[in-house]
Design a protein around this motif. Structure first.
Motif, PDB file in Angstrom:
ATOM      1  N   PRO A 115      -9.432   8.960 -13.489  1.00 36.67           N
ATOM      2  CA  PRO A 115      -9.712   8.930 -12.053  1.00 36.67           C
ATOM      3  C   PRO A 115      -9.356   7.618 -11.358  1.00 36.67           C
ATOM      4  N   SER A 116      -8.976   6.589 -12.093  1.00 32.95           N
ATOM      5  CA  SER A 116      -8.543   5.327 -11.473  1.00 32.95           C
ATOM      6  C   SER A 116      -7.831   4.501 -12.536  1.00 32.95           C
ATOM      7  N   GLY A 117      -7.177   3.445 -12.082  1.00 27.47           N
ATOM      8  CA  GLY A 117      -6.574   2.524 -13.039  1.00 27.47           C
ATOM      9  C   GLY A 117      -7.630   1.914 -13.944  1.00 27.47           C
ATOM     10  N   MET A 118      -8.765   1.517 -13.379  1.00 30.56           N
ATOM     11  CA  MET A 118      -9.819   0.903 -14.188  1.00 30.56           C
ATOM     12  C   MET A 118     -10.381   1.879 -15.218  1.00 30.56           C
ATOM     13  N   ALA A 119     -10.461   3.166 -14.862  1.00 31.13           N
ATOM     14  CA  ALA A 119     -10.941   4.152 -15.833  1.00 31.13           C
ATOM     15  C   ALA A 119      -9.965   4.240 -17.007  1.00 31.13           C
ATOM     16  N   GLY A 123      -4.715 -12.231 -14.780  1.00 21.71           N
ATOM     17  CA  GLY A 123      -4.448 -10.811 -14.552  1.00 21.71           C
ATOM     18  C   GLY A 123      -5.404 -10.201 -13.546  1.00 21.71           C
ATOM     19  N   TYR A 124      -5.358  -8.880 -13.467  1.00 21.94           N
ATOM     20  CA  TYR A 124      -6.178  -8.155 -12.491  1.00 21.94           C
ATOM     21  C   TYR A 124      -7.652  -8.532 -12.657  1.00 21.94           C
ATOM     22  N   TYR A 125      -8.236  -8.942 -11.541  1.00 23.30           N
ATOM     23  CA  TYR A 125      -9.581  -9.509 -11.512  1.00 23.30           C
ATOM     24  C   TYR A 125     -10.634  -8.593 -12.170  1.00 23.30           C
ATOM     25  N   ILE A 156      -1.828  -7.367 -22.049  1.00 20.12           N
ATOM     26  CA  ILE A 156      -0.948  -8.133 -21.152  1.00 20.12           C
ATOM     27  C   ILE A 156      -0.739  -7.410 -19.824  1.00 20.12           C
ATOM     28  N   GLU A 157      -0.363  -8.206 -18.851  1.00 16.28           N
ATOM     29  CA  GLU A 157       0.003  -7.687 -17.538  1.00 16.28           C
ATOM     30  C   GLU A 157       1.261  -8.467 -17.183  1.00 16.28           C
ATOM     31  N   THR A 158       2.402  -7.790 -17.093  1.00 20.33           N
ATOM     32  CA  THR A 158       3.641  -8.520 -16.831  1.00 20.33           C
ATOM     33  C   THR A 158       4.557  -7.740 -15.916  1.00 20.33           C
ATOM     34  N   SER A 203       2.293 -10.627 -13.974  1.00 22.80           N
ATOM     35  CA  SER A 203       0.854 -10.674 -13.735  1.00 22.80           C
ATOM     36  C   SER A 203       0.583 -10.551 -12.240  1.00 22.80           C
ATOM     37  N   ASN A 204      -0.620 -10.119 -11.945  1.00 24.73           N
ATOM     38  CA  ASN A 204      -1.019  -9.882 -10.571  1.00 24.73           C
ATOM     39  C   ASN A 204      -2.161 -10.837 -10.234  1.00 24.73           C
ATOM     40  N   PRO A 205      -2.009 -11.757  -9.270  1.00 25.59           N
ATOM     41  CA  PRO A 205      -0.951 -11.851  -8.268  1.00 25.59           C
ATOM     42  C   PRO A 205       0.116 -12.908  -8.546  1.00 25.59           C
ATOM     43  N   ALA A 265      -0.308  -2.829 -22.600  1.00 26.98           N
ATOM     44  CA  ALA A 265       0.355  -3.415 -21.428  1.00 26.98           C
ATOM     45  C   ALA A 265      -0.078  -2.686 -20.164  1.00 26.98           C
ATOM     46  N   ASP A 266      -0.586  -3.448 -19.200  1.00 25.70           N
ATOM     47  CA  ASP A 266      -0.852  -2.912 -17.864  1.00 25.70           C
ATOM     48  C   ASP A 266       0.478  -2.966 -17.115  1.00 25.70           C
ATOM     49  N   ASN A 267       1.052  -1.786 -16.841  1.00 24.72           N
ATOM     50  CA  ASN A 267       2.391  -1.710 -16.246  1.00 24.72           C
ATOM     51  C   ASN A 267       2.335  -1.334 -14.764  1.00 24.72           C
ATOM     52  N   THR A 268       1.197  -1.574 -14.133  1.00 25.31           N
ATOM     53  CA  THR A 268       1.003  -1.145 -12.744  1.00 25.31           C
ATOM     54  C   THR A 268       2.035  -1.731 -11.790  1.00 25.31           C
ATOM     55  N   THR A 269       2.333  -3.024 -11.919  1.00 29.76           N
ATOM     56  CA  THR A 269       3.207  -3.657 -10.935  1.00 29.76           C
ATOM     57  C   THR A 269       4.654  -3.164 -11.042  1.00 29.76           C
ATOM     58  N   ASP A 309      -2.096   4.451 -11.076  1.00 32.94           N
ATOM     59  CA  ASP A 309      -1.199   5.289 -10.271  1.00 32.94           C
ATOM     60  C   ASP A 309      -1.648   5.335  -8.815  1.00 32.94           C
ATOM     61  N   THR A 310      -2.786   4.726  -8.549  1.00 35.78           N
ATOM     62  CA  THR A 310      -3.264   4.476  -7.193  1.00 35.78           C
ATOM     63  C   THR A 310      -2.203   3.740  -6.372  1.00 35.78           C
ATOM     64  N   LYS A 311      -1.405   2.934  -7.033  1.00 33.11           N
ATOM     65  CA  LYS A 311      -0.456   2.051  -6.351  1.00 33.11           C
ATOM     66  C   LYS A 311       0.843   2.813  -6.066  1.00 33.11           C
ATOM     67  N   ALA A 312       1.979   2.348  -6.542  1.00 35.03           N
ATOM     68  CA  ALA A 312       3.255   2.960  -6.149  1.00 35.03           C
ATOM     69  C   ALA A 312       3.392   4.443  -6.524  1.00 35.03           C
ATOM     70  N   ALA A 331      -5.056   8.033  -2.755  1.00 34.99           N
ATOM     71  CA  ALA A 331      -5.570   8.624  -3.993  1.00 34.99           C
ATOM     72  C   ALA A 331      -5.798   7.537  -5.030  1.00 34.99           C
ATOM     73  N   LEU A 332      -6.973   7.562  -5.649  1.00 35.79           N
ATOM     74  CA  LEU A 332      -7.221   6.709  -6.821  1.00 35.79           C
ATOM     75  C   LEU A 332      -6.861   7.511  -8.060  1.00 35.79           C
ATOM     76  N   PHE A 333      -6.128   6.904  -8.987  1.00 38.26           N
ATOM     77  CA  PHE A 333      -5.688   7.630 -10.181  1.00 38.26           C
ATOM     78  C   PHE A 333      -5.170   6.618 -11.199  1.00 38.26           C
ATOM     79  N   SER A 367      -4.702  -4.262  -2.392  1.00 42.32           N
ATOM     80  CA  SER A 367      -3.900  -3.222  -3.029  1.00 42.32           C
ATOM     81  C   SER A 367      -2.434  -3.324  -2.610  1.00 42.32           C
ATOM     82  N   PHE A 368      -1.580  -2.546  -3.288  1.00 43.47           N
ATOM     83  CA  PHE A 368      -0.130  -2.678  -3.073  1.00 43.47           C
ATOM     84  C   PHE A 368       0.562  -1.400  -3.512  1.00 43.47           C
ATOM     85  N   GLY A 369       1.849  -1.325  -3.231  1.00 40.68           N
ATOM     86  CA  GLY A 369       2.653  -0.198  -3.717  1.00 40.68           C
ATOM     87  C   GLY A 369       2.716   0.977  -2.764  1.00 40.68           C
TER      88      GLY A 369
HETATM   89  C1  LIG Z   1      -5.111  -1.898  -8.906  1.00 41.57           C
HETATM   90  C2  LIG Z   1      -4.918  -2.356 -10.288  1.00 41.57           C
HETATM   91  C3  LIG Z   1      -5.750  -1.887 -11.308  1.00 41.57           C
HETATM   92  C4  LIG Z   1      -6.934  -0.983 -11.044  1.00 41.57           C
HETATM   93  O1  LIG Z   1      -6.585   0.258 -10.523  1.00 41.57           O
HETATM   94  P1  LIG Z   1      -7.666   1.161  -9.710  1.00 41.57           P
HETATM   95  O2  LIG Z   1      -6.952   2.449  -9.530  1.00 41.57           O
HETATM   96  O3  LIG Z   1      -7.940   0.436  -8.442  1.00 41.57           O
HETATM   97  O4  LIG Z   1      -8.865   1.264 -10.565  1.00 41.57           O
HETATM   98  C5  LIG Z   1      -5.490  -2.336 -12.580  1.00 41.57           C
HETATM   99  N1  LIG Z   1      -4.490  -3.187 -12.869  1.00 41.57           N
HETATM  100  C6  LIG Z   1      -3.671  -3.647 -11.908  1.00 41.57           C
HETATM  101  C7  LIG Z   1      -2.572  -4.595 -12.258  1.00 41.57           C
HETATM  102  C8  LIG Z   1      -3.861  -3.262 -10.590  1.00 41.57           C
HETATM  103  O5  LIG Z   1      -3.072  -3.746  -9.646  1.00 41.57           O
END
Ligand SMILES: *Cc1c(COP(=O)(O)O)cnc(C)c1O
Length: 368
Positions: A75-79, A101-103, A141-143, A145-147, A170-174, A194-197, A204-206, A323-325
């Motif tokens: 249901p969210s990136g954090m989940a 990395g992400y706070y 890792i987050e690469t 990194s954000n921000p 690997a957190d590949n969100t960015t 997937d909340t982002k881009a 949508a949070l995902f 947030s971004f994307g």
């Molecule tokens: C936004 C974000 C998350 C968390 O995602 P949510 O959908 O807000 O829970 C995790 N990692 C990175 C790098 C993010 O930017």
């Protein structure tokens, strides 16, 4: 995009075709059922909505094509991040998290993992390549990194993690799987918001976890069932729809970001521009190697907090939002969340506005 990625995007767009019977809808229905017709206990595709349901399957099928891996949605990136970490760690284990990395991931380390007996070590992204991994069960890792947009070499980290007997997450969100493929580079799991881009429209949070180890993915799926950390069908539908245009949006966003980053870097009122796609940026070596391009996020600094706030308030084409994307260009001063950056540091997420119109609005809003 590479030829492989092009083929994946085309497959994603037609992924439902082979399974459609005459007269069935081309887009996936939003299935809201929690219960399914079950006169016998065995043999049904679905039995209860917390364990699995058709709209999740539709979006997971798309993500599986992009990741070349099994995917479990959340249901969210954090989940998704929680599921991955909890499934790979137990009391007495040690995990390395990026201090830049992400706070909220760092808060999770402090307030959940540590409380349950996991030792959490934080290190800046740029120091991870030379760190000693002995005794760790998970390297996270987050690469970029954000921000801060620092990068690590994923192949090097995967090799080091494997030698130490640790899993690499690997957190590949960015970047998204279209711009960077950590699993191909040796990571054991990818987690992403997937909340982002991917959703892309700030509605949508995902999240999802992707991996190629069937046992590990089964544990993550089981975590979803037991914890009840399940995505909603409406959100699954929105992400399915978003993924269909992800490549088109990213192409515009990344090209615009490259143009704007170059112009910001040359501007006398702007300092400290960070954009991995700019030659000379400390993260530039990753572009064309592990990253397809420099992405759509830019970090830059104005003289101070007041100048940065004036700029953000003045620019009509920047949403002042975290947030971004998303399709709308958005920005904020990251130090307001306590990130270790200068007070005048702005994270800019470039949207799909036509680039010259966007640049004119940005340039006009620069103060002083
Ligand atoms: C936004 C974000 C998350 C968390 O995602 P949510 O959908 O807000 O829970 C995790 N990692 C990175 C790098 C993010 O930017």
């Amino acid at each position: 995009m590479t030829a492989d990625t092009d083929a994946r995007i085309a497959r994603l767009l037609h992924h439902r075709k082979a399974g459609l019977a005459l007269g069935e809808p081309v887009t996936p229905p939003i299935s809201v059922a929690t219960t399914f017709h079950l006169p016998e206990a065995q043999g049904a595709a679905y039995y209860y909505g917390r364990s699995g349901q058709p709209t999740w399957d539709a979006v997971e099928a798309q993500l599986a094509i992009l990741e070349d891996a099994e995917v479990v949605s959340f249901p969210s990136g954090m989940a998704a991040i929680t599921a991955a970490l909890v499934s790979c760690l137990k009391a007495g284990a040690k995990v390395m998290l990026p201090s830049d990395g992400y706070y909220v991931t760092r808060l999770l380390g402090r307030d959940l993992l540590q409380v349950y007996g996991v030792e959490v070590i934080q290190l800046p992204t740029r120091e991870m390549e030379t760190a000693d991994f002995t005794g760790f069960q998970v390297i996270y890792i987050e690469t970029p990194s954000n921000p801060g947009l620092d990068v690590v070499d994923i192949v090097t980290l995967a090799r080091k993690a494997r030698a130490a007997g640790a899993l690499l997450i690997a957190d590949n969100t960015t970047m998204t799987p279209l711009l960077q493929r950590p699993l191909d580079l040796g990571a054991d799991l990818v987690v992403a918001a997937d909340t982002k881009a991917p959703a892309g429209h700030s509605d949508a949070l995902f999240g999802h976890v992707a991996g190629r180890d069937a046992n590990l993915m089964a544990r993550i799926r089981e975590w979803r069932r037991q914890s009840g950390s399940v995505p909603g069908p409406f959100e699954a539908y929105l992400v399915h729809r978003g993924l269909e245009t992800l490549e088109v949006r990213l192409t515009r966003m990344c090209a615009s970001a490259a143009t704007i980053a170059g112009r910001l870097a040359a501007h006398r009122k702007v300092k400290g521009v960070r954009y991995p796609g700019l030659p000379g940026d400390p993260s530039y070596q990753a572009v064309g190697g592990q990253m397809v391009n420099g992405g759509f996020l830019i970090g830059f600094e104005l003289a101070g907090e007041a100048e940065a706030e004036t700029f953000l308030a003045r620019c009509p084409l920047i949403e002042q939002a975290t947030s971004f994307g998303g399709v709308h260009t958005a920005a904020e001063r990251r130090s307001r969340w306590g990130d270790a950056v200068a007070d005048g540091f702005i994270r800019l997420s470039v949207g799909v506005e036509p680039v010259e119109t966007l640049w004119a609005a940005i340039e006009n809003a620069l103060p002083g």
